[in-house]
Design a protein around this motif. Structure first.
Motif, PDB file in Angstrom:
ATOM      1  N   TRP A  73       0.896  -1.271   0.103  1.00 35.59           N
ATOM      2  CA  TRP A  73       0.059   0.214  -0.083  1.00 35.59           C
ATOM      3  C   TRP A  73       0.768   1.218   0.012  1.00 35.59           C
ATOM      4  O   TRP A  73       2.037   1.302   0.420  1.00 35.59           O
ATOM      5  CB  TRP A  73      -0.940   0.087   1.262  1.00 35.59           C
ATOM      6  CG  TRP A  73      -1.520  -1.454   1.589  1.00 35.59           C
ATOM      7  CD1 TRP A  73      -1.522  -2.140   2.517  1.00 35.59           C
ATOM      8  CD2 TRP A  73      -2.413  -2.077   0.573  1.00 35.59           C
ATOM      9  NE1 TRP A  73      -2.297  -3.290   2.562  1.00 35.59           N
ATOM     10  CE2 TRP A  73      -2.790  -3.301   1.217  1.00 35.59           C
ATOM     11  CE3 TRP A  73      -2.937  -1.990  -0.733  1.00 35.59           C
ATOM     12  CZ2 TRP A  73      -3.613  -4.135   0.713  1.00 35.59           C
ATOM     13  CZ3 TRP A  73      -3.932  -2.818  -1.160  1.00 35.59           C
ATOM     14  CH2 TRP A  73      -4.301  -4.095  -0.591  1.00 35.59           C
ATOM     15  N   PRO A 132      -2.447   1.999   6.223  1.00 31.48           N
ATOM     16  CA  PRO A 132      -4.134   2.226   6.764  1.00 31.48           C
ATOM     17  C   PRO A 132      -4.369   1.836   8.087  1.00 31.48           C
ATOM     18  O   PRO A 132      -3.947   0.765   8.432  1.00 31.48           O
ATOM     19  CB  PRO A 132      -4.734   1.362   5.695  1.00 31.48           C
ATOM     20  CG  PRO A 132      -3.799   0.046   5.295  1.00 31.48           C
ATOM     21  CD  PRO A 132      -2.554   0.915   5.434  1.00 31.48           C
ATOM     22  N   ILE A 166      -7.051   8.522   1.373  1.00 28.17           N
ATOM     23  CA  ILE A 166      -7.474   7.098   1.217  1.00 28.17           C
ATOM     24  C   ILE A 166      -7.080   6.647  -0.011  1.00 28.17           C
ATOM     25  O   ILE A 166      -7.426   7.460  -1.269  1.00 28.17           O
ATOM     26  CB  ILE A 166      -9.037   7.438   1.156  1.00 28.17           C
ATOM     27  CG1 ILE A 166      -9.536   8.015   2.482  1.00 28.17           C
ATOM     28  CG2 ILE A 166      -9.767   6.134   0.750  1.00 28.17           C
ATOM     29  CD1 ILE A 166     -10.976   8.394   2.407  1.00 28.17           C
ATOM     30  N   SER A 216      -6.038   6.164   5.638  1.00 26.40           N
ATOM     31  CA  SER A 216      -5.097   6.347   6.472  1.00 26.40           C
ATOM     32  C   SER A 216      -5.380   7.792   6.787  1.00 26.40           C
ATOM     33  O   SER A 216      -6.399   8.280   6.562  1.00 26.40           O
ATOM     34  CB  SER A 216      -3.682   6.444   5.823  1.00 26.40           C
ATOM     35  OG  SER A 216      -3.377   5.240   5.068  1.00 26.40           O
ATOM     36  N   LEU A 275      -8.655   1.785   1.648  1.00 27.56           N
ATOM     37  CA  LEU A 275      -7.520   1.800   2.497  1.00 27.56           C
ATOM     38  C   LEU A 275      -7.539   2.985   3.131  1.00 27.56           C
ATOM     39  O   LEU A 275      -7.042   4.059   2.425  1.00 27.56           O
ATOM     40  CB  LEU A 275      -6.362   1.337   2.198  1.00 27.56           C
ATOM     41  CG  LEU A 275      -6.239  -0.004   1.589  1.00 27.56           C
ATOM     42  CD1 LEU A 275      -4.850  -0.535   0.665  1.00 27.56           C
ATOM     43  CD2 LEU A 275      -6.847  -1.301   2.216  1.00 27.56           C
TER      44      LEU A 275
END
Length: 1150
Positions: free
Chosen positions: A1019, A1023, A1041, A1037, A1035
Motif C-alpha cells: 500500500w 491504513p 484514502i 490512512s 484503505l
C-alpha cells in the motif's frame, strides 16, 4: 592474359577495312580515355592508374562463366551508327565487333594462335542464343564473324529487358591446381595450358539457306532505275519483310495464349490474359491490315512499289488508339509474368518447353515485341524518306507519317515510363532520353532545365506511389494472407493499423495527384506548362492524412521493432520481403518512413522549379502558386512536430517497461506504473544527483522520471546495458507536493582526486506523504538552473493534469453529510443519517448537513449501528453497549409512546468492539471483550415480536436480563482479535497474525493459510482501516484514502486530507443486505448499485474558532465513467477508421 582494349580497337578497325565507310558516333568516355594512353600527354599517369585498376578488376574475371563474359562484352564493345539495307541503326555493333571484343579479353589458352578467333565466335553464338543481343531486323540466323550482320543488345532496346545468360564454357575454365605456373609445365593432366584448344573447338554447322529471289530480277529494264530508286525499293522490301516477321511473332503470341488454358486455372485465366497481353490481338489485326495494304499495292504497282507513305500514314492513325494502351501496360505485365513464373510450376515448365524449341518465343520477349516494333518504324520511314526524291508525290505522305509515328512513339515511350512506376530500366529514363535532339534544340537551356525538374517531380511521385502500393500488397497483404499466420489473427488488424496506420489515405490522394500529373504530361509532352495547381489541390487534400501519419510514425517504428524482437516468424517475413522484387531491396523501415521525407521533398523540388521558371518567364501561373504551396507544406511540417514529440515520448514510455528494473520492490511496482496504458504520458525525465550520505562517498547519479501518475527515481545500472533500477518507491502524483526550488547552486567534484574540476548543480526539493504516516522529502540536484526550472514547471503541470484526470475518472464522489459540525437544527425526514462522536450522537437528513441534531447526550461514543428492521439503535459508549428504541430517538408520531431509557447489553465497561451482520439469513449482534490474551465473543439475536419478548438472563458475561435480545452463541479464540466480518455461513475473525474462520453451528474454527502464489500488494500508506465497496477496496490512512480495484489491485483514486477516519464500512443491520451469492470474485450484481455504503470523517481545511476542532462527515458516492476516451480515439484523418479496440470488461465492472 587479357590485352589492353586499345589492341581490340585496333583489330576492330583493321577488320573494318575494305567495307563501305559509315558515320562513326563519338566514342564513349572510357574508349576515349583508353585511346589517349597511346597519345601521351600530361594526364598519361592518370590513365595508367585507371588501366591498373581495370587490370586488378580483370584478375577476378571468370571467363568460363557465360554471365561474366556477357557483362564484359556489354561494357567493352563499341556502339556505332551502322547501316543495314539502307536503314541507319544507332547504338549498334557488327558481328565482327562482338567477336573481336570477346577475343580481346578471353584467356590465351582458348586459342591455338594469336589470331585464332574460333572460341570467341562460339562464345558469341552462345550469347546470341540466349538473346543477350539480337539482329536489328530480328532475322533468325547464327552470328558470323563478319561486318555484314548488325546487332543491338536486348536490354538497350526500348521496352525490352534481358536476363544475364547462364552457362559454363568448359574450355575457358582455369586450372584446378593452385600451383599452376601458367604454362605447359603444370602437372595437372587437364590443365588448359597443356590441352590443345582443338580438342574443344568445333566448327558450328552453318545453316543452308535457300537463295532468295531478288526483286531486281523482276524489273525490266533495270538500267532505268537510279541508285536512289534501287535503295528505296530495297528499303521498302525490308519494311515489308519486317512487318511479316512481326506478324509471325504476334501469331506466335496467339499460339502461346492458346496453350495457357492447360497451365493456368480457368478462374484466373481471363484475368491473367487481360493483365499480360491486354489488346495484343488488336495489334495483330492492325499488323495484318498493313500487310494487306502492302499486298494490294504490290499487286497494283508490280514490280515497283511507287507509293507507301499513305499506307504508313493510315497505319499511324490506326496505331494511335491501340499502341499507347498496350505499351503502357508492358511494365505491369512483366511483373505479373514474373510472379506467375515464381508461383506456378506448370506455367514455368510450359514456358521452358516453348523456349527450348525457339528462344524467341519466350513470353517475356513476345510481350515486349510490339514496343520494340513501334520504335523501329521511325528508322524505316526515315530511310525511305531519305531515298525518296524531292518531287516524288509520296514524299509528303512519308513526312506526315514519320511525324505521326514519332509522336506516337514518344507517347508510347512516355506510357511505358508511366507504367514502370519508377522501377526497372524504363523507370529510370530521363526527360532528355524521350525527347529527340532536334526538339531539344528548339528549347532554351533554362527551359530544358525546368522540364527536367518537372520530370523529376513526376518520376519521384511515381516511385512514391509504387512504395505505398508495396506497403499495401507486400506487407499488409502478406500479413493478412499468410498461412500459417505470422501474427495472431486476433491482433493482426490492430498491428497493421499500429504500423501502417492511415497509409490508404495517403495512397488515395497521391494516386489521384499522379494520375493528373501524368495526364498533363501526356497532353503537353515534351514541354509541360503549369503543374503547381495540381500539387496545390493535392496539398489541400492531404493535410489531415499527413497530420495523422507523421505524428504516428514513432509508434509505428517502435511496434515493428518490438514485434521483430519477439516474433521470429515476423522477422523471417521481413527478411523475405527484403528479397522480394517489389521491395526494391528496401526494408520495412524505409517504407513506413517514406511519407515523411517525401512531404519535405516537395518544397525543394518546387523551389527549384520556381527558380528556373523565373529565369525564363516573368508572368506564369506557377510563379504565384508555387510560393503558396511551399508555405502550406511548411506549415504542415511545423504542425506535425508537436504530435511527433508526444508520440516519441510515448515510445520512450514503452521502452521504460524494458529498461526499468523493479530492484528490491518486486514486480508489482512496475505493474502499478501502468506503462502500457494508452493514456499514460511521459512528461519529463533527466539526470539528477543525490548528495553523498557519508564523508568520502561520491555523488550518486540518478534518473528522475515524471509520469502523469507517478514520480520515479531510478539508478542507472551500466552492467546490464541500458537498465535503470528503481531506487525509491514511486510516488503517486496525488501524494506529491513541491518544496523549495529557489536555493543557490552547489559544487560537485567531477573526479575522485583532490583538485579535480567541479560542476555547479542546482538543488530541488520534493515533498510527499505516504510510505509511512509521516511521508518525507527528496533533495536532488539538477545539472543546470534551466533543468531545475523545467522540473518546477513540469511538476506543477503534472499536478494540475492529474487533478483534472482524477476529477473526470473518479470512482467515488465525496458527498457531504455534515460540513457545519452539527451546529444548526433541521427539519425531519425519513432518510436519516446517524453520526456518533466524542460528544454524543447526531441524527438528521441525509444529504442535508444543516438538519443534523443531537439526540443522545452521552460521552465517548466509538461505534453505532441501526437495526432498522427491529427499530433498535445500538451505541458503544465508554466501552458499554447500549440499545435504544429508534422511535424514542426519532419520533415519527405514528407509533405509540415508547420507553426512552436504553437497555444495557453488557454488564461492565470492557467491550472492545461490536458489529452487526447477517448469518444464514439471521440478523445477529456480536461484541467482544478481552481476558488476558484470549478474545471472548457473545452473539445476540434480536427478538422479532416485541409483545412476546422473553426475559431471559444473558449469562455471567452480560450479568443482566434483556427483553429485546436473546443469547445465540458464546465462543472465544486464544489470540488477540481486531474485528469480525460476517460471511455467508461463517464468521471471519481478523487477528493480529491472520484470519480465523468460525462456524457457529459447531463452534469449530480454522485458520486461512497464506497464498504464496499471489503477488503481494504494497500500500502507499499504512491504513488504519479498510472497507469494501464492490469492486473496490478502500484503505483509510490519516492523511489519505487509496482506492484500488479488487481484481487487479490497480490504484484508481486517491483522496487526501487531514485526520481522516472511517466511520461506516457499509455493514450492519440493513434492511437490504448484500447479495447472498456474491459470485467467484467476491461480489455480484451489487457492483452496479450507486447506493453509498462508505462514510468517512476528516478535519476541515479551516477551523471556525481557535481551540475548537471540527470534523466534516462525508459519504462516498459511486460514480459512472460516462466518457471513456479509449472508446473514442482522437484522429486527425477524417478518412481513417481504426479497428475496433479489443476491450475486455470484467464481469460486473461498471
Amino acid at each position: 592474359m587479357a590485352r589492353p582494349p586499345s589492341e581490340a580497337f585496333q583489330e576492330s578497325l583493321e577488320g573494318q577495312q575494305g567495307r563501305s565507310p559509315s558515320p562513326v558516333l563519338p566514342a564513349p568516355d572510357w574508349a576515349a580515355r583508353k585511346l589517349q594512353i597511346h597519345q601521351g600527354g600530361e594526364d598519361s599517369d592518370e590513365y595508367e592508374e585507371e588501366w591498373e585498376e581495370e587490370a586488378d578488376e580483370i584478375r577476378f574475371f571468370q571467363p568460363a562463366f557465360l554471365s561474366e563474359s556477357a557483362v564484359q562484352l556489354r561494357d567493352r564493345v563499341e556502339r556505332r551508327r551502322h547501316l543495314k539495307a539502307g536503314i541507319a541503326w544507332v547504338g549498334s555493333c557488327t558481328g565482327r565487333d562482338i567477336v573481336t571484343t570477346l577475343h580481346s579479353f578471353l584467356p590465351a589458352y582458348t586459342r591455338e594462335t594469336p589470331t585464332d578467333r574460333r572460341f570467341a565466335l562460339i562464345t558469341a553464338q552462345s550469347l546470341q542464343n540466349q538473346l543477350w543481343f539480337v539482329e536489328v531486323d530480328w532475322d533468325i540466323k547464327p552470328l558470323r564473324d563478319s561486318p555484314d550482320d548488325v546487332f543491338r543488345f536486348m536490354g538497350e532496346m526500348e521496352g525490352m529487358e534481358s536476363e544475364l545468360p547462364k552457362g559454363l564454357m568448359t574450355m575457358a575454365t582455369r586450372c584446378y591446381s593452385p600451383s599452376c605456373p601458367g604454362d605447359n609445365r603444370c602437372y595437372a593432366s587437364r590443365c588448359p595450358y597443356r590441352t590443345a584448344p582443338v580438342t574443344f573447338l568445333y566448327e558450328a554447322p552453318q545453316p543452308v539457306r535457300e537463295p532468295k529471289r531478288d526483286w531486281q530480277e523482276e524489273v525490266d529494264p533495270l538500267h532505268r532505275l537510279s541508285s536512289h530508286q534501287v535503295d528505296r525499293q530495297t528499303i521498302i522490301r525490308q519494311a515489308i519483310q519486317s512487318e511479316i516477321q512481326y506478324e509471325a511473332d504476334l501469331t506466335a503470341m496467339e499460339n502461346f495464349i492458346i496453350g495457357l488454358k492447360d497451365v493456368i486455372p480457368y478462374y484466373r485465366l481471363d484475368g491473367f490474359l487481360s493483365d499480360v497481353f491486354g489488346n495484343a490481338m488488336e495489334l495483330r489485326e492492325a499488323c495484318r491490315r498493313i500487310l494487306d495494304n502492302f499486298s494490294i499495292r504490290q499487286r497494283e504497282q508490280h514490280p515497283l512499289i511507287r507509293t507507301v507513305g499513305d499506307i504508313f500514314l493510315e497505319a499511324a492513325t490506326d496505331f494511335r488508339l491501340i499502341y499507347p494502351e498496350y505499351t503502357g501496360n508492358v511494365p505491369s505485365a512483366e511483373l505479373v509474368i514474373r510472379k506467375e513464373l515464381d508461383e506456378n510450376p506448370q506455367f514455368r515448365l510450359f514456358n521452358e518447353r516453348v523456349v527450348r524449341e525457339d528462344r524467341r518465343r519466350d513470353i517475356k520477349y513476345l510481350v515486349a515485341r510490339p514496343t520494340n516494333q513501334l520504335q523501329r518504324y521511325p528508322a524505316l520511314l526515315e530511310a525511305i524518306l531519305n531515298a525518296t526524291e524531292e518531287e516524288d508525290p509520296d514524299r509528303d505522305f512519308l513526312v506526315e507519317a514519320l511525324s505521326s509515328i514519332r509522336n506516337l512513339s514518344a507517347i508510347s515511350q512516355l506510357k511505358v515510363f508511366h507504367g514502370s512506376k519508377g522501377r526497372g530500366l524504363a523507370g529510370k529514363k530521363q526527360w532528355y532520353d524521350l525527347v529527340p535532339e532536334e526538339m531539344r534544340r528548339d528549347l532554351p537551356k533554362k527551359e530544358q532545365k525546368r522540364q527536367m525538374q518537372i520530370w523529376e517531380l513526376i518520376q519521384g511521385e511515381m516511385e512514391y506511389v509504387a512504395d505505398l502500393e508495396t506497403i499495401d500488397q507486400l506487407f499488409v497483404g502478406g500479413l493478412r494472407e499468410a498461412e500459417p499466420a505470422i501474427i495472431d489473427r486476433s491482433r493482426v488488424d490492430d498491428f497493421i493499423d499500429q504500423v501502417f496506420h492511415n497509409y490508404r489515405s495517403l495512397l488515395h490522394v497521391h494516386q489521384d495527384l499522379l494520375d493528373k500529373l501524368q495526364a498533363r504530361q501526356l497532353e503537353q509532352h515534351p514541354s509541360v506548362g503549369a503543374i503547381a495547381d495540381l500539387v496545390f489541390d493535392a496539398a489541400l487534400n492531404w493535410q489531415e492524412a499527413y497530420m495523422e501519419y507523421v505524428t504516428h510514425y514513432p509508434i509505428a517504428k517502435a511496434k515493428v521493432q518490438e514485434e521483430q524482437r519477439k516474433n521470429k516468424r515476423f522477422a523471417d517475413f521481413l527478411e523475405a520481403c527484403l528479397k522480394h522484387p517489389m521491395s526494391n531491396r528496401q526494408d520495412v523501415y524505409h517504407f513506413i518512413n517514406r511519407p515523411i521525407p517525401r512531404l519535405l521533398r516537395y518544397n525543394l523540388l518546387l523551389a527549384d522549379i520556381l527558380k528556373s521558371l523565373q529565369e525564363v518567364a516573368d508572368v506564369h501561373p506557377d510563379i504565384e502558386t508555387i510560393p503558396q504551396v511551399i508555405e502550406l507544406i511548411g506549415l504542415l511540417g511545423k504542425a506535425t512536430q508537436k504530435g511527433v514529440a508526444v508520440n516519441e515520448a510515448k515510445v520512450d514510455l514503452w521502452n521504460l517497461e524494458q529498461t526499468l528494473d523493479n530492484g528490491k520492490f518486486g514486480s508489482r511496482v512496475i505493474k502499478d506504473l501502468d506503462l502500457l496504458n494508452p493514456m499514460r504520458e511521459l512528461i519529463y525525465k533527466s539526470t539528477v544527483y543525490r548528495q553523498p550520505e557519508s564523508i568520502g562517498s561520491s555523488w550518486v547519479e540518478l534518473r528522475l522520471i515524471l509520469l502523469d501518475n507517478y514520480l520515479v527515481l531510478a539508478k542507472p545500472e551500466r552492467r546490464k546495458g541500458e537498465k535503470f533500477i528503481i531506487n525509491r518507491r514511486p510516488i503517486p502524483i496525488e501524494l506529491l507536493s513541491l518544496g523549495s526550488f529557489g536555493e543557490g547552486p552547489r559544487s560537485r567534484p567531477t573526479g575522485k582526486l583532490f583538485g579535480a574540476a567541479e560542476d555547479m548543480i542546482w538543488p530541488l526539493n520534493v515533498l510527499f506523504i505516504g510510505q509511512g504516516q509521516l511521508g518525507g522529502q527528496y533533495t536532488l540536484f539538477a545539472e543546470s538552473q534551466t533543468v531545475r526550472n523545467e522540473w518546477h514547471e513540469k511538476l506543477q503541470h503534472a499536478k494540475v493534469l492529474r487533478a483534472e484526470v482524477n476529477d473526470a475518472a473518479k470512482v467515488f464522489e465525496l458527498t457531504p453529510l455534515s460540513t457545519d459540525t452539527f451546529y444548526q437544527p433541521s427539519n425531519y425526514t425519513r432518510f436519516l443519517v446517524a453520526i456518533g462522536c466524542e460528544e454524543g450522537v447526531w441524527i438528521g437528513l441525509r444529504h442535508d448537513p444543516s438538519s443534523l441534531r443531537k439526540v443522545l447526550h452521552v460521552k465517548a461514543v466509538t461505534n453505532i449501528a441501526v437495526l432498522e428492521e427491529f427499530g433498535i439503535f445500538l451505541v458503544l459508549q465508554d466501552k458499554s453497549l447500549l440499545a435504544y428504541h429508534l422511535e424514542a430517538l426519532v419520533p415519527s408520531g405514528l407509533s405509540p409512546q415508547v420507553r426512552s431509557a436504553p437497555q444495557r447489553l453488557s454488564p461492565g465497561k470492557d467491550i472492545i468492539f461490536f458489529t452487526v451482520g447477517q448469518l444464514s439469513g439471521r440478523t445477529l449482534v456480536l461484541y467482544m471483550k478481552r481476558k488476558g490474551n484470549d478474545s471472548l465473543f457473545r452473539v445476540l439475536e434480536p427478538i422479532t415480536n416485541s409483545d412476546n419478548r422473553q426475559r431471559r438472563p444473558f449469562g455471567n458475561l452480560l450479568g443482566q436480563r434483556s427483553e429485546w435480545f436473546r443469547l445465540y452463541k458464546d465462543f472465544f479464540i486464544p489470540t488477540e482479535a481486531l474485528s469480525v466480518h460476517f460471511l455467508k455461513h461463517k464468521l471471519a475473525v481478523v487477528c493480529a497474525k491472520g484470519f480465523e474462520i468460525m462456524d457457529l453451528t459447531d463452534l469449530k474454527g480454522g485458520s486461512i493459510p497464506p497464498n504464496r502464489s499471489q503477488e503481494a500488494i504494497e500500500w502507499e500508506g499504512r491504513p488504519d482501516s479498510a472497507a469494501f465497496h464492490p469492486p473496490y477496496v478502500l484503505l483509510v490512512s490519516a492523511q489519505f484514502i487509496e482506492i484500488r480495484h479488487i481484481d487487479t489491485a490497480k490504484l484508481v483514486q486517491i483522496y487526501t486530507g487531514g485526520d481522516i477516519r472511517l466511520t461506516w464500512d457499509g455493514t450492519g443491520g440493513m434492511s437490504r443486505p448484500l447479495i447472498d451469492n456474491p459470485g467467484p470474485k467476491g461480489y455480484g450484481p451489487e457492483v452496479k448499485s450507486q447506493e453509498p455504503n462508505i462514510h468517512i470523517c476528516r478535519r476541515p481545511d479551516t477551523q471556525k474558532a481557535r481551540g475548537v476542532i471540527g470534523q466534516h462527515v462525508f459519504e462516498l458516492t459511486p460514480t459512472l465513467l460516462l466518457n471513456n476516451p479509449l472508446l473514442n480515439p482522437n484522429t486527425h484523418d477524417s478518412n481513417y477508421f481504426p479497428p475496433a479496440p479489443l476491450v475486455q470488461v470484467s464481469q460486473g465492472q461498471a
